[in-house]
Design a protein around this motif. Structure first.
Motif, PDB file in Angstrom:
ATOM      1  N   GLN A 202     -67.137  16.382  45.549  1.00 15.29           N
ATOM      2  CA  GLN A 202     -68.513  15.928  45.352  1.00 15.29           C
ATOM      3  C   GLN A 202     -68.980  16.196  43.927  1.00 15.29           C
ATOM      4  N   SER A 203     -68.612  17.345  43.379  1.00 11.63           N
ATOM      5  CA  SER A 203     -69.029  17.673  42.014  1.00 11.63           C
ATOM      6  C   SER A 203     -68.371  16.771  40.981  1.00 11.63           C
ATOM      7  N   LEU A 204     -67.230  16.170  41.341  1.00 13.90           N
ATOM      8  CA  LEU A 204     -66.523  15.261  40.447  1.00 13.90           C
ATOM      9  C   LEU A 204     -66.958  13.802  40.622  1.00 13.90           C
ATOM     10  N   GLY A 205     -67.895  13.554  41.523  1.00 15.75           N
ATOM     11  CA  GLY A 205     -68.408  12.208  41.703  1.00 15.75           C
ATOM     12  C   GLY A 205     -67.763  11.418  42.825  1.00 15.75           C
ATOM     13  N   PHE A 206     -66.916  12.054  43.628  1.00 12.39           N
ATOM     14  CA  PHE A 206     -66.330  11.363  44.773  1.00 12.39           C
ATOM     15  C   PHE A 206     -67.394  11.168  45.852  1.00 12.39           C
ATOM     16  N   VAL A 207     -67.228  10.105  46.633  1.00 13.73           N
ATOM     17  CA  VAL A 207     -68.178   9.755  47.686  1.00 13.73           C
ATOM     18  C   VAL A 207     -67.633  10.071  49.073  1.00 13.73           C
ATOM     19  N   TYR A 208     -66.304   9.994  49.242  1.00 12.79           N
ATOM     20  CA  TYR A 208     -65.728  10.179  50.566  1.00 12.79           C
ATOM     21  C   TYR A 208     -64.314  10.751  50.475  1.00 12.79           C
ATOM     22  N   ASP A 216     -62.928   7.977  65.683  1.00  9.01           N
ATOM     23  CA  ASP A 216     -62.648   6.566  65.443  1.00  9.01           C
ATOM     24  C   ASP A 216     -63.845   5.881  64.806  1.00  9.01           C
ATOM     25  N   GLU A 217     -64.614   6.611  64.036  1.00  8.65           N
ATOM     26  CA  GLU A 217     -65.730   6.065  63.269  1.00  8.65           C
ATOM     27  C   GLU A 217     -66.029   7.010  62.116  1.00  8.65           C
ATOM     28  N   PRO A 218     -66.594   6.499  61.024  1.00  6.74           N
ATOM     29  CA  PRO A 218     -66.951   7.355  59.897  1.00  6.74           C
ATOM     30  C   PRO A 218     -68.188   8.184  60.195  1.00  6.74           C
ATOM     31  N   PHE A 219     -68.346   9.276  59.464  1.00  3.31           N
ATOM     32  CA  PHE A 219     -69.509  10.128  59.652  1.00  3.31           C
ATOM     33  C   PHE A 219     -69.825  10.859  58.360  1.00  3.31           C
ATOM     34  N   ILE A 220     -70.977  11.503  58.340  1.00  2.00           N
ATOM     35  CA  ILE A 220     -71.463  12.223  57.169  1.00  2.00           C
ATOM     36  C   ILE A 220     -71.410  13.722  57.432  1.00  2.00           C
ATOM     37  N   VAL A 221     -70.940  14.481  56.442  1.00  2.00           N
ATOM     38  CA  VAL A 221     -70.969  15.943  56.490  1.00  2.00           C
ATOM     39  C   VAL A 221     -71.886  16.420  55.358  1.00  2.00           C
ATOM     40  N   PRO A 222     -72.979  17.109  55.671  1.00  2.00           N
ATOM     41  CA  PRO A 222     -73.840  17.642  54.609  1.00  2.00           C
ATOM     42  C   PRO A 222     -73.137  18.787  53.879  1.00  2.00           C
ATOM     43  N   LYS A 224     -73.332  21.435  50.178  1.00  3.23           N
ATOM     44  CA  LYS A 224     -74.345  22.103  49.347  1.00  3.23           C
ATOM     45  C   LYS A 224     -74.952  21.135  48.324  1.00  3.23           C
ATOM     46  N   GLY A 225     -74.126  20.185  47.844  1.00  2.00           N
ATOM     47  CA  GLY A 225     -74.608  19.246  46.843  1.00  2.00           C
ATOM     48  C   GLY A 225     -75.159  17.956  47.407  1.00  2.00           C
ATOM     49  N   GLY A 226     -75.214  17.833  48.736  1.00  2.00           N
ATOM     50  CA  GLY A 226     -75.719  16.611  49.348  1.00  2.00           C
ATOM     51  C   GLY A 226     -74.758  16.072  50.388  1.00  2.00           C
ATOM     52  N   GLU A 227     -74.951  14.833  50.783  1.00  2.00           N
ATOM     53  CA  GLU A 227     -74.152  14.243  51.851  1.00  2.00           C
ATOM     54  C   GLU A 227     -72.812  13.717  51.326  1.00  2.00           C
ATOM     55  N   PHE A 228     -71.774  13.898  52.148  1.00  2.00           N
ATOM     56  CA  PHE A 228     -70.428  13.461  51.799  1.00  2.00           C
ATOM     57  C   PHE A 228     -69.841  12.764  53.016  1.00  2.00           C
ATOM     58  N   VAL A 229     -69.147  11.644  52.780  1.00  2.00           N
ATOM     59  CA  VAL A 229     -68.674  10.810  53.888  1.00  2.00           C
ATOM     60  C   VAL A 229     -67.221  11.132  54.233  1.00  2.00           C
ATOM     61  N   THR A 230     -66.939  11.170  55.530  1.00  2.00           N
ATOM     62  CA  THR A 230     -65.569  11.205  56.032  1.00  2.00           C
ATOM     63  C   THR A 230     -65.262   9.830  56.622  1.00  2.00           C
ATOM     64  N   VAL A 231     -64.231   9.190  56.091  1.00  2.00           N
ATOM     65  CA  VAL A 231     -63.718   7.940  56.664  1.00  2.00           C
ATOM     66  C   VAL A 231     -62.383   8.312  57.305  1.00  2.00           C
ATOM     67  N   SER A 320     -75.763   3.746  53.620  1.00  2.00           N
ATOM     68  CA  SER A 320     -76.923   2.863  53.612  1.00  2.00           C
ATOM     69  C   SER A 320     -77.487   2.653  55.015  1.00  2.00           C
ATOM     70  N   ALA A 321     -76.718   3.025  56.042  1.00  2.00           N
ATOM     71  CA  ALA A 321     -77.157   2.881  57.432  1.00  2.00           C
ATOM     72  C   ALA A 321     -77.141   4.252  58.108  1.00  2.00           C
ATOM     73  N   ARG A 322     -77.825   5.205  57.496  1.00  2.00           N
ATOM     74  CA  ARG A 322     -77.780   6.597  57.943  1.00  2.00           C
ATOM     75  C   ARG A 322     -78.290   6.789  59.364  1.00  2.00           C
ATOM     76  N   SER A 323     -79.266   5.986  59.766  1.00  2.00           N
ATOM     77  CA  SER A 323     -79.842   6.176  61.093  1.00  2.00           C
ATOM     78  C   SER A 323     -78.841   5.866  62.194  1.00  2.00           C
ATOM     79  N   ALA A 324     -77.772   5.128  61.854  1.00  2.00           N
ATOM     80  CA  ALA A 324     -76.756   4.770  62.840  1.00  2.00           C
ATOM     81  C   ALA A 324     -75.460   5.523  62.615  1.00  2.00           C
ATOM     82  N   THR A 325     -75.481   6.504  61.719  1.00  2.00           N
ATOM     83  CA  THR A 325     -74.259   7.221  61.342  1.00  2.00           C
ATOM     84  C   THR A 325     -74.310   8.658  61.827  1.00  2.00           C
ATOM     85  N   PRO A 326     -73.260   9.142  62.513  1.00  2.00           N
ATOM     86  CA  PRO A 326     -73.228  10.552  62.909  1.00  2.00           C
ATOM     87  C   PRO A 326     -73.295  11.468  61.691  1.00  2.00           C
ATOM     88  N   ILE A 327     -74.116  12.496  61.786  1.00  2.00           N
ATOM     89  CA  ILE A 327     -74.212  13.517  60.738  1.00  2.00           C
ATOM     90  C   ILE A 327     -73.753  14.831  61.354  1.00  2.00           C
TER      91      ILE A 327
END
Length: 343
Positions: A202-208, A216-222, A224-231, A320-327
């Motif tokens: 995340q500190s290097l600018g990676f998104v996922y 069998d679906e992507p999700f977000i892991v919060p 320290k620096g913000g949200e990060f995606v697992t695909v 962009s569709a956070r309301s439908a994404t597991p966190i």
């Protein structure tokens, strides 16, 4: 390693294709069909929302292509010969086995994806890109994602924090230098990261990242620096694990791909589903394997409402569709045994 050569007439692409590839990070590829409403998974932070893919797709299908040829150790890399070579000596046939990915495998797979108009994510080793920059550029020129797979084909999780950061950054810099595309996705050697890897990414600018086969679906892991995606990734549809050369069965491989697709496609009528297939340059690029993939892709492309997506497209879509994404809130990896923010 000699740089791969491409015939200009065979590989020429239009300006329109180039513009479309450049815009791929921001605009998901089009799919056809009616919208499908899906139920939100229990883990989502906003119960009661619905889950959809772009344009109402009921299933996302994403391919990973590992570009590793040239990044492996010269001795003891591991290949199709079971007996290890004497310590310290160059394993000549094994290294030639890796070279097949550059000379034959990747060009053949690129042609296959062109045929089916599918874009994928290529996870590239920095040293492999340094040795075959023309091939890395060709992958991006065709509209595919250039993602990072480390500086070399070896473990990084035991490195100290600064060395691990340099290992990741060096590989990403090689990719950006060769292709002009800054990687935003990460895959570790055998998916094994340290407890601090996601924070470094995340500190290097990676998104996922893709180093987790838990869903069998992507999700977000919060973090320290913000949200990060697992695909999520896959073991069971990974050619190097499930269908190596020993015991290869083309019919079984095709049936496994169809069964995976059909089950997830059915489930996609009521929840967000994603199918992941992992390919390696020196394995799936062989002639008979490409024929198997060709038959599967013909089948999958015949179904409506399927989004064939790069992983960076998937990651940006779920953000962009956070309301439908597991966190998924997680404790330190040393406690949970799963990727998350280091303590």
């Amino acid at each position: 390693m000699a740089e791969a050569r491409f015939d200009d007439d065979q590989y020429q692409i239009s300006r329109r294709t180039l513009f479309a590839a450049a815009a791929a990070l921001a605009v998901p590829a089009a799919v056809h069909g009616d919208s499908v409403i899906q139920s939100a998974p229990k883990e989502t932070s906003m119960p009661g929302t619905t889950s959809t893919w772009p344009h109402g797709a009921r299933l996302a299908v994403s391919f990973s292509l590992m570009f590793e040829a040239g990044g492996q150790p010269i001795s003891g890399a591991g290949g199709v010969i079971p007996d290890p070579i004497q310590q310290g000596l160059p394993d000549l046939p094994t290294n030639a086995f890796f070279e097949y990915g550059v000379y034959e495998g990747i060009p053949r797979i690129l042609n296959l994806f062109d045929k089916h108009k599918i874009k994928m994510s290529s996870f590239m080793i920095g040293r492999a890109v340094d040795k075959a920059p023309d091939l890395a550029r060709e992958i991006v020129k065709r509209g595919h994602e250039a993602a990072a797979h480390g500086r070399t084909w070896e473990n990084s999780y035991a490195l100290d924090p600064e060395a691990e950061r340099r290992f990741i950054a060096d590989g990403a810099e090689s990719i950006e230098k060769a292709t002009g595309q800054k990687p935003v996705g990460w895959n570790a050697y055998w998916m094994r990261n340290s407890p601090r890897t996601l924070d470094i990414l995340q500190s290097l600018g990676f998104v996922y990242h893709i180093d987790e086969p838990s869903r069998d679906e992507p999700f977000i892991v919060p973090l320290k620096g913000g949200e990060f995606v697992t695909v999520p990734y896959t073991f069971h549809l990974n050619d190097i694990v499930s269908f190596p050369f020993v015991g290869w069965d083309a019919a079984a491989y095709e049936q496994a791909l169809r069964d995976e697709f059909d089950q997830l496609y059915d489930e996609g009528s009521h929840r967000r589903r994603m199918m992941v297939v992992s390919l390696h340059d020196r394995i799936s690029g062989h002639a008979n394997r490409v024929r198997s993939l060709d038959r599967f892709l013909t089948y999958a492309r015949s179904k409506p409402d399927v989004w064939f997506a790069r992983k960076d497209e998937i990651a940006r879509w779920v953000l962009s569709a956070r309301s439908a994404t597991p966190i998924i809130e997680r404790g330190p990896p040393t406690i949970t045994g799963l990727p998350g923010s280091a303590a």
